[in-house]
Motif scaffolding. Structure first.
Motif, PDB file in Angstrom:
ATOM      1  N   LEU A  70      16.686 -20.635  30.360  1.00 19.17           N
ATOM      2  CA  LEU A  70      16.012 -19.644  29.515  1.00 19.17           C
ATOM      3  C   LEU A  70      14.935 -18.890  30.285  1.00 19.17           C
ATOM      4  N   GLU A  71      14.194 -19.589  31.133  1.00 21.57           N
ATOM      5  CA  GLU A  71      13.173 -18.924  31.946  1.00 21.57           C
ATOM      6  C   GLU A  71      13.812 -17.927  32.899  1.00 21.57           C
ATOM      7  N   ASP A  74      14.904 -14.929  30.802  1.00 20.78           N
ATOM      8  CA  ASP A  74      13.737 -14.108  30.448  1.00 20.78           C
ATOM      9  C   ASP A  74      13.254 -13.287  31.641  1.00 20.78           C
ATOM     10  N   ALA A  77      15.690 -10.425  32.329  1.00 18.69           N
ATOM     11  CA  ALA A  77      15.523  -9.348  31.350  1.00 18.69           C
ATOM     12  C   ALA A  77      14.280  -8.520  31.666  1.00 18.69           C
ATOM     13  N   GLU A  78      13.213  -9.189  32.061  1.00 18.42           N
ATOM     14  CA  GLU A  78      11.976  -8.481  32.417  1.00 18.42           C
ATOM     15  C   GLU A  78      12.186  -7.570  33.626  1.00 18.42           C
TER      16      GLU A  78
END
Length: 84
Positions: A70-71, A74, A77-78
């Motif tokens: 998940l990290e 994320d 995506a950033e």
């Protein structure tokens, strides 16, 4: 996931009318030089190049915990959102 980031970088280069550039690292360098990626983010993008290379040409298997996955998602995506 890193191939998705690579595709986003290619799309940004195309949107900025970059010349044909074959290598991921060179595309990032071009984007930094021409303002598509802020210079302050250059080191982070350099890390992405290494992670992409490790994922694309693995020497062993990597196992990610759900939290690590998940990290990573994320962060990807950033990075992609920062391009557009």
């Amino acid at each position: 996931l890193y191939r998705v980031i690579e595709a986003a970088v290619a799309a940004k280069c195309e949107a900025m009318n970059a010349p044909r550039i074959a290598r991921f690292r060179q595309r990032i360098e071009w984007l930094v030089k021409h303002g598509g990626i802020p210079t302050a983010n250059g080191q982070r993008w350099e890390a992405i190049v290494h992670l992409r290379n490790d994922a694309s040409h693995p020497s062993d298997q990597n196992i990610y915990s759900p939290n690590m996955a998940l990290e990573t998602l994320d962060g990807a995506a950033e990075m992609i959102n920062g391009l557009f």
